[in-house]
Design an enzyme around this catalytic site. Structure first.
Site, PDB file in Angstrom:
ATOM      1  N   GLY A 115      21.397  12.138  -0.483  1.00  0.00           N
ATOM      2  CA  GLY A 115      20.395  11.101  -0.265  1.00  0.00           C
ATOM      3  C   GLY A 115      19.063  11.727   0.087  1.00  0.00           C
ATOM      4  O   GLY A 115      18.845  12.934  -0.098  1.00  0.00           O
TER       5      GLY A 115
ATOM      6  N   HIS B 242     -11.878   7.588 -11.465  1.00  0.00           N
ATOM      7  CA  HIS B 242     -11.504   8.690 -12.349  1.00  0.00           C
ATOM      8  C   HIS B 242     -12.184   9.971 -11.889  1.00  0.00           C
ATOM      9  O   HIS B 242     -13.362   9.952 -11.527  1.00  0.00           O
ATOM     10  CB  HIS B 242     -11.953   8.369 -13.787  1.00  0.00           C
ATOM     11  CG  HIS B 242     -11.704   9.493 -14.752  1.00  0.00           C
ATOM     12  ND1 HIS B 242     -10.456   9.734 -15.286  1.00  0.00           N
ATOM     13  CD2 HIS B 242     -12.538  10.447 -15.260  1.00  0.00           C
ATOM     14  CE1 HIS B 242     -10.541  10.776 -16.100  1.00  0.00           C
ATOM     15  NE2 HIS B 242     -11.792  11.220 -16.095  1.00  0.00           N
TER      16      HIS B 242
ATOM     17  N   GLY C  31      10.377   8.567  19.091  1.00  0.00           N
ATOM     18  CA  GLY C  31      11.689   8.363  18.515  1.00  0.00           C
ATOM     19  C   GLY C  31      12.084   9.388  17.468  1.00  0.00           C
ATOM     20  O   GLY C  31      11.522  10.487  17.370  1.00  0.00           O
TER      21      GLY C  31
ATOM     22  N   ASP D  84      16.275   0.381  13.176  1.00  0.00           N
ATOM     23  CA  ASP D  84      17.566   0.923  12.760  1.00  0.00           C
ATOM     24  C   ASP D  84      18.752   0.272  13.452  1.00  0.00           C
ATOM     25  O   ASP D  84      19.850   0.238  12.895  1.00  0.00           O
ATOM     26  CB  ASP D  84      17.605   2.431  13.031  1.00  0.00           C
ATOM     27  CG  ASP D  84      16.661   3.227  12.138  1.00  0.00           C
ATOM     28  OD1 ASP D  84      15.962   2.606  11.310  1.00  0.00           O
ATOM     29  OD2 ASP D  84      16.627   4.464  12.261  1.00  0.00           O
TER      30      ASP D  84
ATOM     31  N   ALA E   8      11.330   4.077   9.124  1.00  0.00           N
ATOM     32  CA  ALA E   8      10.384   3.941  10.232  1.00  0.00           C
ATOM     33  C   ALA E   8       9.437   2.768  10.016  1.00  0.00           C
ATOM     34  O   ALA E   8       9.166   1.991  10.943  1.00  0.00           O
ATOM     35  CB  ALA E   8       9.595   5.240  10.403  1.00  0.00           C
TER      36      ALA E   8
END
Length: 450
Positions: A163, A419, A41, A287, A295
């Site tokens: 955007g 760390h 896609g 969508d 996604a």
């Protein structure tokens, strides 16, 4: 198993479609997957994957032909991986375009084959949304679908829309040597994000030579003696190419949904929290449903739909924390409520920690940015997290878990972080929100706007 429907038809082979297809096939259903182009896609072919490759390789610059080959190789590898999954799960793949001829029935445009199924999942994704603008159809006016496949670099490019898509392409082309003008109608880039975080990214873009115009919209595009001219109140941007990055819309125009009686609203397929349309046995994911065009949202929708079909429990996508990210450098990623959204709901606590005080960020030469945690004032429940800095999207997984599971600041600070890592900035920000007790920061010493 005998109570399960026998045949599932999935229309669209993006991440939402192939996730649904694979889940169904593994549960024993017969599955037919229809995809008119390459599997994967928008995200895999013209979105998430190729743009991230371009962002990575544009940073050090280099030969565009080599960068394009690297981009294309990554896409081919991942598409072949999805293809392998489809074949190994015994999913029947049809490379064609489907149009509904009735409820749970389609005709394939090229072959003319008619397919009927017990269940249908619509997962056809999205396409670029083009504004009604004079000159929008001129040669040289392109969308992100075209820009991502380019193998040459324009000398000048104007980008309409600030955007996530527009900002990422601004950094890509600036890194490749283009003169970039970025135009956004809202008063700030990425208007849905935390303004303090956006300011950090905007500063970097300006340092890279990107000319930013906010609070103004393009009124038209014209041919000029030097190429194209994108006109806006008070000025214009001269460019060789104009990239329209004003968003995307559900890709449903060619499905003939009326023939199946499927309800549509605001240009998107209407679904309930279980991703069911108004037609029994017909679902829609990703969508095509509108809302957040992401996604990972499409994959989550597919999981919800298939859980319902298979009789498994699932929390609807819309009731869960939805992460989103911009993959620039520094990156910007967030989940849950912004500071402004949280304040509108009641008293809150804010914790911040700059990457400039994080050992790993300093060693990596990436001290820009910060982590901001927003929590409920009474209980300390973490309501939202914003990260601007290197690897922001990679760090967001832990933040998303905290918001999703309603973890409190007091619980979060008990988690030991390795760390030296960038993840330590999260726990330091949580300490700052809890009691101002970030070890590597004097109480009240840092505010993101400074």
């Amino acid at each position: 198993m005998s109570d399960l429907p026998r045949h599932l038809l999935v229309i669209g082979g993006g991440i939402g479609g192939y996730t649904a297809a694979i889940r169904a096939a593994r549960a024993g259903l017969r599955v037919t997957l229809i995809e008119q182009a390459a599997l994967g896609g928008t995200c895999l072919n013209v979105g998430c994957i190729p743009t991230k490759s371009l962002l990575l390789h544009a940073r050090p610059g280099g030969d565009m032909a080599t960068i394009a080959r690297t981009r294309d190789a990554a896409v081919r590898r991942l598409v072949s991986g999805v293809d392998l999954l489809v074949r190994r799960n015994r999913i029947t793949l049809r490379t064609d375009r489907a149009r509904f001829t009735g409820p749970r029935r389609v005709r394939l445009e090229t072959s003319g084959e008619e397919i009927a199924a017990d269940l249908v999942v619509i997962a056809t994704g999205s396409v670029p949304a083009l504004p009604r603008l004079p000159g929008i159809d001129l040669p040289g006016v392109i969308t992100s679908d075209t820009a991502v496949a380019m193998d040459t670099v324009p000398e000048r490019i104007a980008i309409l829309g600030g955007g996530a898509i527009g900002v990422e392409f601004a950094q890509i082309f600036a890194g490749l040597g283009s003169a970039v003008t970025l135009i956004e109608m809202a008063s700030t880039l990425l208007p849905a994000e935390d303004p303090e975080a956006v300011a950090v990214l905007a500063t970097t873009l300006k340092a890279q030579g990107v000319k930013i115009h906010t609070g103004t919209g393009v009124t038209g595009i014209e041919r000029s003696t030097a190429g194209l001219s994108a006109t806006f109140p008070g000025g214009s941007a001269e460019a060789d190419l104009v990239l329209v990055a004003t968003g995307r819309r559900p890709n449903i125009a060619d499905l003939d949904l009326d023939a199946a009686g499927i309800a549509v609203g605001n240009g998107a397929v209407k679904v309930d929290p279980q991703q069911r349309t108004n037609i029994p046995g017909t679902y829609a994911v990703g969508d095509v449903c509108g809302g957040a065009l992401l996604a990972h949202r499409a994959a989550a929708d597919a999981e919800v739909a298939m859980a319902g079909i298979l009789g498994h429990p699932a929390v609807p996508t819309g009731q869960r924390a939805m992460p989103h990210a911009v993959y620039t450098m520094p990156g910007l990623a967030s989940v849950g409520l912004t500071e402004a959204e949280a304040r509108a709901k009641g008293p809150i606590r804010i914790g911040r920690f700059p990457f400039a005080a994080n050992g790993r960020a300093v060693v990596d030469g990436a001290p820009e940015g910060f982590v901001k945690i927003v929590a409920d004032a009474r209980y300390g429940q973490i309501l939202g997290v914003t990260i601007v800095g290197a690897h922001a999207a990679d760090l967001l997984g832990e933040a998303t878990l905290a918001v999703e599971m309603e973890i409190t600041l007091a619980a979060f600070v008990q988690v030991i972080h390795p760390h030296p890592t960038l993840s330590e900035a999260l726990v330091e920000a949580a300490h700052d929100a809890l009691d101002g007790g970030a070890v590597h920061l004097q109480p009240g010493a840092y505010r993101a706007s400074t």
